[in-house]
Scaffold this motif. Sequence first.
Motif, PDB file in Angstrom:
ATOM      1  N   PHE A   1       0.867  -1.179   0.000  1.00 29.99           N
ATOM      2  CA  PHE A   1       0.000   0.000   0.000  1.00 29.99           C
ATOM      3  C   PHE A   1       0.900   1.224   0.000  1.00 29.99           C
ATOM      4  O   PHE A   1       1.463   1.606   1.017  1.00 29.99           O
ATOM      5  CB  PHE A   1      -0.893  -0.028   1.236  1.00 29.99           C
ATOM      6  N   ALA A   2       1.031   1.857  -1.166  1.00 31.62           N
ATOM      7  CA  ALA A   2       1.999   2.939  -1.331  1.00 31.62           C
ATOM      8  C   ALA A   2       1.375   4.330  -1.244  1.00 31.62           C
ATOM      9  O   ALA A   2       2.005   5.263  -0.735  1.00 31.62           O
ATOM     10  CB  ALA A   2       2.724   2.788  -2.673  1.00 31.62           C
ATOM     11  N   PHE A   3       0.131   4.474  -1.753  1.00 39.26           N
ATOM     12  CA  PHE A   3      -0.500   5.798  -1.751  1.00 39.26           C
ATOM     13  C   PHE A   3      -2.003   5.597  -1.865  1.00 39.26           C
ATOM     14  O   PHE A   3      -2.487   5.019  -2.835  1.00 39.26           O
ATOM     15  CB  PHE A   3       0.017   6.644  -2.925  1.00 39.26           C
ATOM     16  N   SER A   4      -2.737   6.078  -0.876  1.00 38.93           N
ATOM     17  CA  SER A   4      -4.185   5.873  -0.846  1.00 38.93           C
ATOM     18  C   SER A   4      -4.923   7.047  -1.473  1.00 38.93           C
ATOM     19  O   SER A   4      -4.353   8.132  -1.684  1.00 38.93           O
ATOM     20  CB  SER A   4      -4.660   5.689   0.598  1.00 38.93           C
ATOM     21  N   THR A   5      -6.203   6.851  -1.757  1.00 37.70           N
ATOM     22  CA  THR A   5      -7.029   7.940  -2.274  1.00 37.70           C
ATOM     23  C   THR A   5      -7.129   9.067  -1.244  1.00 37.70           C
ATOM     24  O   THR A   5      -7.323  10.228  -1.607  1.00 37.70           O
ATOM     25  CB  THR A   5      -8.434   7.434  -2.624  1.00 37.70           C
TER      26      THR A   5
ATOM     27  N   LYS B   1     -13.082   1.205  -0.958  1.00 35.73           N
ATOM     28  CA  LYS B   1     -14.509   1.532  -1.106  1.00 35.73           C
ATOM     29  C   LYS B   1     -14.827   1.893  -2.551  1.00 35.73           C
ATOM     30  O   LYS B   1     -15.838   1.448  -3.114  1.00 35.73           O
ATOM     31  CB  LYS B   1     -14.891   2.668  -0.156  1.00 35.73           C
ATOM     32  N   TYR B   2     -13.963   2.689  -3.174  1.00 33.43           N
ATOM     33  CA  TYR B   2     -14.142   3.022  -4.590  1.00 33.43           C
ATOM     34  C   TYR B   2     -14.087   1.755  -5.441  1.00 33.43           C
ATOM     35  O   TYR B   2     -14.882   1.577  -6.376  1.00 33.43           O
ATOM     36  CB  TYR B   2     -13.060   4.006  -5.046  1.00 33.43           C
ATOM     37  N   GLU B   3     -13.139   0.884  -5.139  1.00 41.01           N
ATOM     38  CA  GLU B   3     -12.986  -0.359  -5.895  1.00 41.01           C
ATOM     39  C   GLU B   3     -14.259  -1.204  -5.820  1.00 41.01           C
ATOM     40  O   GLU B   3     -14.713  -1.759  -6.832  1.00 41.01           O
ATOM     41  CB  GLU B   3     -11.792  -1.148  -5.340  1.00 41.01           C
ATOM     42  N   ILE B   4     -14.845  -1.301  -4.633  1.00 39.71           N
ATOM     43  CA  ILE B   4     -16.058  -2.102  -4.448  1.00 39.71           C
ATOM     44  C   ILE B   4     -17.242  -1.499  -5.211  1.00 39.71           C
ATOM     45  O   ILE B   4     -17.979  -2.213  -5.905  1.00 39.71           O
ATOM     46  CB  ILE B   4     -16.362  -2.239  -2.947  1.00 39.71           C
ATOM     47  N   ILE B   5     -17.433  -0.192  -5.088  1.00 39.81           N
ATOM     48  CA  ILE B   5     -18.521   0.478  -5.810  1.00 39.81           C
ATOM     49  C   ILE B   5     -18.347   0.304  -7.316  1.00 39.81           C
ATOM     50  O   ILE B   5     -19.307   0.029  -8.055  1.00 39.81           O
ATOM     51  CB  ILE B   5     -18.567   1.982  -5.457  1.00 39.81           C
TER      52      ILE B   5
ATOM     53  N   ASN C   1      -8.999   1.490   4.629  1.00 36.35           N
ATOM     54  CA  ASN C   1      -9.591   1.398   3.287  1.00 36.35           C
ATOM     55  C   ASN C   1      -8.707   0.610   2.320  1.00 36.35           C
ATOM     56  O   ASN C   1      -8.602   0.945   1.135  1.00 36.35           O
ATOM     57  CB  ASN C   1      -9.872   2.810   2.744  1.00 36.35           C
ATOM     58  N   PHE C   2      -8.071  -0.440   2.824  1.00 34.06           N
ATOM     59  CA  PHE C   2      -7.143  -1.248   2.026  1.00 34.06           C
ATOM     60  C   PHE C   2      -7.662  -2.679   1.885  1.00 34.06           C
ATOM     61  O   PHE C   2      -7.846  -3.378   2.887  1.00 34.06           O
ATOM     62  CB  PHE C   2      -5.767  -1.251   2.700  1.00 34.06           C
ATOM     63  N   LEU C   3      -7.957  -3.095   0.664  1.00 35.91           N
ATOM     64  CA  LEU C   3      -8.326  -4.482   0.351  1.00 35.91           C
ATOM     65  C   LEU C   3      -9.411  -5.030   1.290  1.00 35.91           C
ATOM     66  O   LEU C   3      -9.310  -6.156   1.785  1.00 35.91           O
ATOM     67  CB  LEU C   3      -7.086  -5.380   0.400  1.00 35.91           C
ATOM     68  N   LEU C   4     -10.448  -4.266   1.521  1.00 37.49           N
ATOM     69  CA  LEU C   4     -11.475  -4.647   2.498  1.00 37.49           C
ATOM     70  C   LEU C   4     -12.150  -5.964   2.142  1.00 37.49           C
ATOM     71  O   LEU C   4     -12.442  -6.782   3.026  1.00 37.49           O
ATOM     72  CB  LEU C   4     -12.510  -3.527   2.620  1.00 37.49           C
ATOM     73  N   TRP C   5     -12.419  -6.187   0.882  1.00 31.65           N
ATOM     74  CA  TRP C   5     -13.029  -7.446   0.443  1.00 31.65           C
ATOM     75  C   TRP C   5     -12.003  -8.581   0.478  1.00 31.65           C
ATOM     76  O   TRP C   5     -12.267  -9.675   0.988  1.00 31.65           O
ATOM     77  CB  TRP C   5     -13.578  -7.277  -0.985  1.00 31.65           C
ATOM     78  N   GLN C   6     -10.822  -8.322  -0.023  1.00 31.86           N
ATOM     79  CA  GLN C   6      -9.812  -9.370  -0.203  1.00 31.86           C
ATOM     80  C   GLN C   6      -9.223  -9.872   1.110  1.00 31.86           C
ATOM     81  O   GLN C   6      -8.702 -10.979   1.186  1.00 31.86           O
ATOM     82  CB  GLN C   6      -8.688  -8.842  -1.098  1.00 31.86           C
TER      83      GLN C   6
END
Length: 224
Positions: A54-58, A133-137, A181-186
């Motif tokens: 995880f290098a840079f988040s939204t 969250k963006y990825e899931i939506i 907010n990192f890989l919440l589903w995975q």
Amino acid sequence: MNPLNHVAIIMDGNGRWGLNNKNSRIAGHKAGLYVVEDIINQTLNLKIKYLTLFAFSTENWRRPKKEINYLFSLLEKFLNKNLVKFHKKNIKLKILGRKNFSKKLNNLLLKAEKTTFKNDELQVNLALNYGSKYEIINAIKKIKNSNKKITIENFSQNLLTKNIPDPDLLIRTGNTKRLSNFLLWQLAYAEIFFEKKLWPDFNEKDYLKILNKFRKIKRNFGNI
């Protein structure tokens, strides 16, 4: 012993380390980059197939512009320095996140992915401008537009991590206990280790210690 196929890491604590040791958050980011190289090489040596960093988040766009610009300049230097070496070592680089950086950085990221696309010894996923969250939506929208049924399998195939196995293990440095907010589903079934050390102080011995602990954990996945 538990098989270990995919390690994910939240590299937290660079800024705090920089303030504590050099009175500069920027110095911490530079120091943390050396650890990134060490952990990638160690993961390769251990024959673990996937490493996600995880290098840079939204959310990191909220940081001072000077710090953001420095982070991206560091990333450019890192890729320019290591791309040939990674390719020779059969390491594949993949970017997880929206590539809306400068034209120069976008082109470099695309070059890194294209150059290493066929490599298969280790896949390093760099989560850049990434938010789960963006990825899931976005995955839900893609399934809806395709008129397919929403199933676990279809959903997973519409995430940015399509065709990447879920992490077995998550490590977060920096003495902070959250997923950010990192890989919440995975990460649903990942074993999670929160490390007190700040990322620039994290080393190969710390990494091996956590991996050894992971391998001894009894993993039930809902069974007894």
